[in-house]
Design an enzyme around this catalytic site. Structure first.
Site, PDB file in Angstrom:
ATOM      1  N   GLY A  94       0.824  -1.206   0.000  1.00 19.98           N
ATOM      2  CA  GLY A  94       0.000   0.000   0.000  1.00 19.98           C
ATOM      3  C   GLY A  94       0.858   1.256   0.000  1.00 19.98           C
ATOM      4  O   GLY A  94       1.757   1.416   0.816  1.00 19.98           O
ATOM      5  N   GLY A 100      -1.133  -0.724   9.469  1.00 18.89           N
ATOM      6  CA  GLY A 100      -1.492   0.695   9.352  1.00 18.89           C
ATOM      7  C   GLY A 100      -0.775   1.419   8.226  1.00 18.89           C
ATOM      8  O   GLY A 100      -0.386   2.587   8.364  1.00 18.89           O
ATOM      9  N   ASN A 145      -0.859  -0.719  -5.141  1.00 25.67           N
ATOM     10  CA  ASN A 145      -2.001  -0.523  -4.255  1.00 25.67           C
ATOM     11  C   ASN A 145      -1.915   0.887  -3.693  1.00 25.67           C
ATOM     12  O   ASN A 145      -0.910   1.276  -3.110  1.00 25.67           O
ATOM     13  CB  ASN A 145      -1.949  -1.584  -3.154  1.00 25.67           C
ATOM     14  CG  ASN A 145      -3.096  -1.466  -2.172  1.00 25.67           C
ATOM     15  OD1 ASN A 145      -3.079  -0.614  -1.296  1.00 25.67           O
ATOM     16  ND2 ASN A 145      -4.083  -2.334  -2.302  1.00 25.67           N
ATOM     17  N   ASN A 185      -7.191   1.039  -2.405  1.00 22.98           N
ATOM     18  CA  ASN A 185      -7.510   0.434  -1.109  1.00 22.98           C
ATOM     19  C   ASN A 185      -8.468   1.338  -0.344  1.00 22.98           C
ATOM     20  O   ASN A 185      -8.048   2.284   0.314  1.00 22.98           O
ATOM     21  CB  ASN A 185      -6.207   0.222  -0.326  1.00 22.98           C
ATOM     22  CG  ASN A 185      -6.447  -0.391   1.032  1.00 22.98           C
ATOM     23  OD1 ASN A 185      -7.581  -0.739   1.369  1.00 22.98           O
ATOM     24  ND2 ASN A 185      -5.395  -0.539   1.808  1.00 22.98           N
ATOM     25  N   CYS A 204      -8.868  -0.548   4.160  1.00 22.79           N
ATOM     26  CA  CYS A 204      -7.914  -0.882   5.212  1.00 22.79           C
ATOM     27  C   CYS A 204      -8.563  -0.642   6.582  1.00 22.79           C
ATOM     28  O   CYS A 204      -8.961   0.478   6.885  1.00 22.79           O
ATOM     29  CB  CYS A 204      -6.643  -0.041   5.113  1.00 22.79           C
ATOM     30  SG  CYS A 204      -5.499  -0.406   6.469  1.00 22.79           S
ATOM     31  N   GLY A 239      -8.799 -13.993  -0.347  1.00 24.32           N
ATOM     32  CA  GLY A 239      -9.234 -14.263   1.010  1.00 24.32           C
ATOM     33  C   GLY A 239      -8.947 -15.715   1.352  1.00 24.32           C
ATOM     34  O   GLY A 239      -9.726 -16.608   1.041  1.00 24.32           O
ATOM     35  N   GLY A 292      -2.475 -13.999  -0.506  1.00 28.06           N
ATOM     36  CA  GLY A 292      -1.974 -13.076   0.503  1.00 28.06           C
ATOM     37  C   GLY A 292      -1.186 -13.779   1.580  1.00 28.06           C
ATOM     38  O   GLY A 292      -0.018 -14.122   1.419  1.00 28.06           O
TER      39      GLY A 292
END
Lengths: 260, 302
Positions: free
Chosen positions: B46, B72, B99, B127, B130, B243, B265
């Site tokens: 990210g 974060g 991302n 994204n 989050c 997922g 992931g």
């Protein structure tokens, strides 16, 4: 230049219980020579067979026996993952991702006096570090601390590699107290200190080193998931901000950390 | 050898396997142990317009068949990405996708605009889901208005393939998917992590520094699969499923549920080479069933 990382199916050669709380795993690669590894680096060991032990476990490299093509891991049995590792049997497969992270700085010349301070299972990487110093013609000094005599590990191995001084909290071996109270620190001068152990112990040694202007490195063991710098879970606050212990460490110069 | 190629809008991929943002670094961290060119696409971590330090340690907790994290969005900002990372990854023979995250629609758009200028990056994943940041992040992804506002702003600033990553922490994910489709998203990816927590009973304390984190891993797979199935039925843009995918069988389930591509992931943490193995495994399954192309099984599940 970082050492190349590998995923290897190691084969367990022996599993030795060291008291009730520790296990020494000796493993080999049955198919190839083990890759080069530096003292202070670690492996991510896969723990299969239970939904509770989902992630790999980061375990430091205790020793590399090049002649026998063996790598040793000293495991403290604390949670479900380490206990699963402790249940491995001779001949079992242990999937390892290694070598990871950065090792300890090696001394610039054999004349330098190098002190290696370990506490509890944190003594593990110091054995390989000391052995590598032997190859440079240097005999390091070990200062090893434990709660009791029974919890001092691999003492014969350490004595072969260097001069060993000991503290125990109950006085059952060596001097009574903590490593930072040992008389050797006040009798001898050291050019560099390398430390691995519980966080309060490392902070105390770091304070001693700073007060005496001795270069000092510590090895951290923050919780991590990947070991490759991707998940960003194992961060430590440093003078450069949050950095991954797995890739920027686990060994840090104390001046990089924000410890008081 | 089956045809594994797939497409997400104008984005062409050699196979449907991608690595999920935040689990695979910039790809290069994994190059010693996996052939990056065997992966269809790599979604890098990210990226925000300005650098972010992320949350305090501890940021993770292991849970049954999964993990919680509250990283974060720690990253060095889009300028660092463009100047330092992009030159190292631009020639890797796979689709490198960035991302993008932010704290306001304008913030997202500024970051996307910087990425738009990079000729070897053909897509971004937005994204809006989050769960681990207070300003922005999931706050946009849990209402149709919030999701629309971000996609609208980014769509003006970004001309290439725009993927929007959806949050499962909503009552109706289909309505969010439809809202971002209406604003011009080229694709949706789902699901991001499920918000959860864990408690250390000896310390009588939650284990994560901010109290909560995002749950990922095989434990979330049935939830993710259900949501992918529902969304794929409801939208006309390609869906990317993720997922808990940890095997070729998992991946094929998502494709049959309607995903044109999938992301791996948390499984990258267990086996850093899993993405290449899943791509191979999909091929082997198709061959064993005499199916010529992976496109032939997209959305076939009844």
């Amino acid at each position: 230049m970082a050492l190349k990382k590998h995923i290897i199916d190691l084969q367990v050669v022996s599993v030795e219980a060291l008291g009730e709380r520790f296990v020494l795993l000796k493993c080999t690669d049955p198919n190839a020579p083990l890759p080069p590894m530096m003292p202070g680096q670690f492996a991510q060991l896969r723990v299969d067979g239970s939904k509770e032990t989902f992630l790999r476990r980061p375990i430091s490299i205790n020793f590399v026996d090049a002649k026998q093509n063996q790598i040793w891991f000293l495991v403290q049995l604390v949670g479900a993952g380490s206990r699963a590792l402790g249940r491995l049997k001779e001949g079992d497969t242990l999937n390892a991702l290694l070598p990871l992270g950065n090792g300890f700085s090696m001394p610039v010349s054999a004349e330098k006096k190098h002190l290696l301070v370990g506490g509890g299972v944190g003594t593990a990487p110091l054995l390989y570090l000391g052995a590598q110093m032997n190859l440079m013609g240097m005999r390091p000094t070990f200062l090893l601390g434990a709660r009791t005599k029974d919890m001092l590990l691999q003492m014969e191995d350490f004595q072969r590699v260097g001069d060993v001084y000991v503290t125990t909290e109950d006085g059952s071996a060596g001097e009574k107290g903590f490593v930072t109270q040992h008389s050797i620190l006040f009798k001898q001068h050291f050019d560099r200190i390398s430390v691995c152990g519980p966080s309060p112990m490392m902070k105390a040694v770091a304070k001693f080193a700073r007060a005496n202007s001795v270069p000092c490195e510590v090895s951290l063991e923050n919780m991590m998931a990947c070991g490759l710098g991707a998940c960003l879970c194992c961060v430590e606050k440093t003078v450069k901000g949050n950095v991954c212990v797995c890739t920027e460490g686990p060994v840090f110069d104390i001046n990089e950390l924000t410890w008081e | 050898m089956a045809n594994l190629s797939t497409s997400i809008g104008a984005l062409q991929m050699k196979n449907p396997v991608m690595t999920a943002s935040g689990t695979f670094g910039y790809g290069i961290e994994f190059e010693d142990v996996v052939d990056l060119t065997a992966i269809g696409g790599i979604i890098v971590k990210g990226t925000t317009f300005l650098p972010r330090q992320g949350n305090d340690y501890p940021r993770m907790a292991e849970t049954p068949s999964g993990m919680l994290n509250c990283v974060g969005l720690q990253n060095k900002g889009v300028q660092y990405f463009c100047e330092t990372i992009y030159p190292k990854i631009r020639k890797i023979d796979t689709q490198m996708i960035v991302n993008v995250s932010g704290s306001s629609p304008e913030d997202y758009a500024r970051c996307a605009e910087c990425i738009d200028a990079l000729e070897d990056i053909h897509a971004i994943e937005l994204n809006i889901s989050c769960p681990n940041v207070h300003d922005g992040g999931m706050a946009f992804g849990v209402t149709t208005e919030g999701a629309s506002s971000v996609v609208r702003a980014v769509r003006k600033a970004y001309g290439k393939t725009l993927i929007v990553k959806l949050s499962p922490n909503v009552t109706d994910i289909v309505s969010i998917a439809k809202a971002v489709e209406a604003e011009g998203a080229d694709s949706v990816s789902l699901i991001n992590t499920l918000m959860g927590t864990a408690i250390d009973i000896e310390k009588r304390k939650r284990m994560l520094s901010i109290g909560t984190g995002g749950l990922s891993g095989p434990c979330v797979k049935p939830v993710a699969l259900r949501m992918v199935y529902q969304v794929a039925k409801a939208v006309n843009i390609p869906v990317i499923g993720l997922g808990g995918i940890a095997s070729a069988t998992d991946a094929i389930e998502f494709i049959m549920a309607g995903a044109s591509a999938i992301e791996i992931g948390t499984a990258n943490f267990l086996d850093p080479a899993i993405s290449a193995k899943v791509a191979q495994g999909i091929n082997d399954w198709l061959d064993a069933h005499n199916i010529a192309s992976v496109r032939d099984i997209i959305g076939v599940a009844e």
